[in-house]
Design an enzyme around this catalytic site. Structure first.
Site, short mmCIF file in Angstrom:
data_model
loop_
_atom_site.label_atom_id
_atom_site.label_comp_id
_atom_site.label_asym_id
_atom_site.label_seq_id
_atom_site.Cartn_x
_atom_site.Cartn_y
_atom_site.Cartn_z
N HIS A 46 30.76 51.49 18.02
CA HIS A 46 31.96 52.03 18.68
C HIS A 46 31.74 53.52 18.98
O HIS A 46 30.76 54.12 18.52
CB HIS A 46 33.19 51.84 17.80
CG HIS A 46 33.60 50.41 17.63
ND1 HIS A 46 34.72 50.03 16.94
CD2 HIS A 46 33.04 49.26 18.10
CE1 HIS A 46 34.84 48.71 16.97
NE2 HIS A 46 33.84 48.22 17.66
N GLU A 48 33.13 56.30 17.93
CA GLU A 48 33.08 57.25 16.80
C GLU A 48 31.68 57.26 16.20
O GLU A 48 31.11 58.32 15.90
CB GLU A 48 34.09 56.86 15.72
CG GLU A 48 35.55 56.91 16.17
CD GLU A 48 36.02 55.60 16.80
OE1 GLU A 48 35.17 54.86 17.36
OE2 GLU A 48 37.22 55.32 16.74
N CYS A 74 39.28 52.21 14.57
CA CYS A 74 39.59 50.88 14.02
C CYS A 74 39.53 50.90 12.50
O CYS A 74 38.81 51.69 11.89
CB CYS A 74 38.65 49.83 14.60
SG CYS A 74 36.95 49.98 14.08
N ALA A 154 43.54 44.27 51.57
CA ALA A 154 43.32 45.26 52.62
C ALA A 154 44.17 44.85 53.80
O ALA A 154 44.09 43.72 54.28
CB ALA A 154 41.84 45.30 53.01
N1 LIG Z 1 42.29 41.55 54.15
C1 LIG Z 1 42.17 41.07 52.93
O1 LIG Z 1 42.29 41.79 51.93
C2 LIG Z 1 41.86 39.63 52.75
C3 LIG Z 1 41.97 38.76 53.78
N2 LIG Z 1 41.71 37.43 53.58
C4 LIG Z 1 41.88 36.52 54.70
O2 LIG Z 1 42.80 35.51 54.32
C5 LIG Z 1 42.49 34.32 55.01
C6 LIG Z 1 42.49 33.16 54.05
O3 LIG Z 1 43.78 33.02 53.56
P1 LIG Z 1 44.27 31.73 52.75
O4 LIG Z 1 43.89 30.51 53.49
O5 LIG Z 1 45.67 31.97 52.42
O6 LIG Z 1 43.29 31.79 51.51
P2 LIG Z 1 43.46 31.86 49.90
O7 LIG Z 1 42.25 32.58 49.40
O8 LIG Z 1 44.77 32.35 49.48
O9 LIG Z 1 43.26 30.35 49.54
C7 LIG Z 1 44.30 29.49 49.58
C8 LIG Z 1 44.56 29.13 48.12
O10 LIG Z 1 45.89 29.17 47.83
C9 LIG Z 1 46.22 28.03 47.07
N3 LIG Z 1 47.62 27.80 47.27
C10 LIG Z 1 48.27 27.67 48.42
N4 LIG Z 1 49.60 27.52 48.20
C11 LIG Z 1 49.77 27.53 46.88
C12 LIG Z 1 50.88 27.40 46.02
N5 LIG Z 1 52.12 27.22 46.51
N6 LIG Z 1 50.70 27.44 44.71
C13 LIG Z 1 49.46 27.60 44.21
N7 LIG Z 1 48.36 27.75 44.96
C14 LIG Z 1 48.52 27.71 46.27
C15 LIG Z 1 45.30 26.98 47.61
O11 LIG Z 1 45.18 25.97 46.74
P3 LIG Z 1 44.41 24.59 47.08
O12 LIG Z 1 43.11 24.76 46.40
O13 LIG Z 1 45.31 23.57 46.52
O14 LIG Z 1 44.29 24.48 48.55
C16 LIG Z 1 44.03 27.81 47.79
O15 LIG Z 1 43.30 27.90 46.59
C17 LIG Z 1 41.16 34.54 55.71
O16 LIG Z 1 41.42 34.80 57.07
C18 LIG Z 1 40.63 35.78 55.05
O17 LIG Z 1 39.80 36.50 55.91
C19 LIG Z 1 41.33 36.95 52.36
C20 LIG Z 1 41.20 37.79 51.30
C21 LIG Z 1 41.50 39.20 51.39
N1 LIG Z 2 38.70 42.47 55.06
C1 LIG Z 2 38.64 43.38 54.09
C2 LIG Z 2 38.44 42.99 52.73
N2 LIG Z 2 38.29 41.69 52.45
C3 LIG Z 2 37.95 41.17 51.15
O1 LIG Z 2 36.59 41.34 50.84
C4 LIG Z 2 35.97 40.07 50.63
C5 LIG Z 2 34.51 40.12 50.95
O2 LIG Z 2 33.88 40.63 49.80
P1 LIG Z 2 32.30 40.75 49.73
O3 LIG Z 2 31.70 39.46 50.23
O4 LIG Z 2 31.99 41.00 48.29
O5 LIG Z 2 31.91 41.90 50.60
C6 LIG Z 2 36.78 39.17 51.48
O6 LIG Z 2 36.64 37.82 51.15
C7 LIG Z 2 38.16 39.66 51.19
O7 LIG Z 2 38.60 39.24 49.93
N3 LIG Z 2 38.38 43.96 51.77
C8 LIG Z 2 38.47 45.28 52.09
O8 LIG Z 2 38.42 46.14 51.20
N4 LIG Z 2 38.64 45.65 53.38
C9 LIG Z 2 38.73 44.77 54.38
O9 LIG Z 2 38.88 45.18 55.54
#
Ligand SMILES: NC(=O)C1=CN([C@@H]2O[C@H](COP(=O)(O)OP(=O)(O)OC[C@H]3O[C@@H](n4cnc5c(N)ncnc54)[C@H](OP(=O)(O)O)[C@@H]3O)[C@@H](O)[C@H]2O)C=CC1
Ligand SMILES: Nc1c(N[C@@H]2O[C@H](COP(=O)(O)O)[C@@H](O)[C@H]2O)[nH]c(=O)[nH]c1=O
Length: 373
Positions: A46, A48, A74, A154
């Site tokens: 740890h 310390e 601890c 994002a």
């Molecule tokens: N800009 C950003 O930060 C990000 C953007 N994206 C974008 O998002 C899009 C994908 O979105 P999406 O399809 O929503 O993907 P998700 O990653 O949210 O996947 C859908 C998941 O949600 C689950 N789900 C749906 N409804 C429920 C509910 N009511 N209770 C529990 N679980 C549920 C599904 O379960 P099941 O397995 O049963 O289908 C599945 O695992 C892409 O276009 C991607 O590029 C994605 C991540 C980050």
């Molecule tokens: N589009 C978007 C993000 N998208 C997130 O990053 C994931 C991709 O991660 P990786 O494959 O590790 O590079 C993608 O699936 C989504 O969860 N993140 C951000 O900071 N900015 C962005 O504009």
């Protein structure tokens, strides 16, 4: 104590499921740093003990010295002997701690034992919040038995996480994405959904900042639809895949052969997994922080279930028009139904903004963990 906190920060990614702790030994007159250190991986020394060893290796006498520790030393025999005994045996004169150890096996007993050994003890109120924030997941797990869930998204300035056709790379710029990796590094596990896995084929690892270890990755994929060529299957550790009991057995065998660790859970009437069941399994694995990086469906489900402790939202100065929101919630009829959060922190990261939100009190569950003295 500020130096001890920066040492503790260096332990991020090293110590899970143990807390990140830093320690600085200062001469009794306050003029000299005699030794310093931070927690090592589980089973090893740890903070310390590292600081005591550092002082010894420099030939410094620590008798009468003051130990500044970011978390109460601890008092229990875990995989290593109690740190309060090591400090007492070395003859330190005073121990200043920034936060009470929420571990029920310690929780005040470390400081009490030091006092009983004739050592002066003091709490550093000024650093209590920073010390707790550094180990927010550990505090939450000790208090509530479940990890801290940080949802990262994002978004464009008009609230979109992707175009209508699902394209989302990239909305934010490199500095914000690098910052996002630093937050991934803090987490024990990065969790996503099958929609994101299919659309983005993400790696969800830590590449844009240095790290001592990669977080585990986990996927919610009720029907086991993950393509076998998915990058998520290529990480250093087995991808944890949560699926419904009813998922096809041949898919389960194929994914297992690709190295995935499968966890079967009951589905609800719509065939979806229940977020609390996924969280319970992750809690059982002793993750302190979960980094939820998913699309609107999974984000919305976890938010609606009240399982998100913090939203880490990167906002780009761009308008994407009709697309996908970063969380699908509602629709609601009245504003009273809206989920109310409060701003916790905001800062510019390159050309983008980083916003951190936490639920409005009293829903803020970490507030119910033991207060630092
Ligand atoms: N800009 C950003 O930060 C990000 C953007 N994206 C974008 O998002 C899009 C994908 O979105 P999406 O399809 O929503 O993907 P998700 O990653 O949210 O996947 C859908 C998941 O949600 C689950 N789900 C749906 N409804 C429920 C509910 N009511 N209770 C529990 N679980 C549920 C599904 O379960 P099941 O397995 O049963 O289908 C599945 O695992 C892409 O276009 C991607 O590029 C994605 C991540 C980050
Ligand atoms: N589009 C978007 C993000 N998208 C997130 O990053 C994931 C991709 O991660 P990786 O494959 O590790 O590079 C993608 O699936 C989504 O969860 N993140 C951000 O900071 N900015 C962005 O504009």
């Amino acid at each position: 104590m500020a130096l001890a906190l920066s040492l503790a920060e260096q332990a991020i990614g090293l110590t899970d499921p143990n807390p990140r702790v830093g320690c600085v030994l200062v001469s009794a007159d306050g003029r000299w740093i005699l030794g310093q250190g931070h927690t090592q991986p589980p089973g090893q020394a740890h903070a310390e003990v590292m600081a005591l060893r550092d002082a010894q290796s420099r030939g410094h006498d620590v008798r009468g010295a003051t130990a500044y520790v970011t978390l109460e030393p601890c008092a229990h025999h875990g995989r290593t002997p109690p740190c309060c005994d090591a400090l007492a045996a070395a003859g330190v004169g005073k121990v200043v701690a920034a936060a009470l150890d929420p571990n029920p096996q310690v929780n005040g007993q470390g400081m009490a034992r030091l006092q009983a050994a004739g050592i002066c003890t003091e709490w550093s109120q000024a650093h209590a919040t920073a010390a707790r924030e550094l180990n927010i997941g550990f505090f939450q797990r000790m208090a509530l038995g479940r990890p801290w869930v940080r949802l990262k998204a994002a978004s464009s300035a008009d609230g979109q996480a992707a175009l209508g056709n699902g394209r989302s790379q990239w909305i934010t710029q490199e500095p914000a994405r690098r910052d996002g990796h630093a937050w991934r590094r803090r987490a024990g596990v990065v969790l996503t959904g099958i929609g994101t896995a299919r659309h983005d084929n993400p790696r969800l690892d830590v590449r844009l900042v240095p790290t001592a270890r990669q977080p585990r990755r986990a996927l919610v994929d009720a029907r086991l639809e993950l393509p076998l060529e998915a990058a998520l299957l290529d990480g250093p550790d087995a991808l944890i895949v949560y699926h419904a009991n009813s998922a096809p057995a041949d898919r389960a065998r194929t994914l297992q052969a690709r190295g995935a660790e499968l966890v079967a859970l009951p589905a609800d009437t719509t065939g979806r997994l229940i977020p609390a069941d996924v969280l319970a399994d992750l809690a059982g694995r002793q993750f302190n922080e979960i980094h939820l990086e998913a699309g609107p469906a999974l984000n919305g489900a976890w938010l609606a279930a009240g399982l998100v402790d913090e939203i880490l939202l990167y906002l780009a100065p761009a308008l994407l028009g009709a697309g996908l929101p970063w969380a699908r919630l509602g629709p609601w009829e009245t504003l009273e139904e809206a989920l109310r959060w409060q701003w916790h922190e905001h800062t510019a990261v390159g050309a983008d903004l980083r916003l951190r939100l936490r639920p409005s009190p009293p829903a803020h569950r970490a507030d119910s963990s033991p207060a630092s003295a």
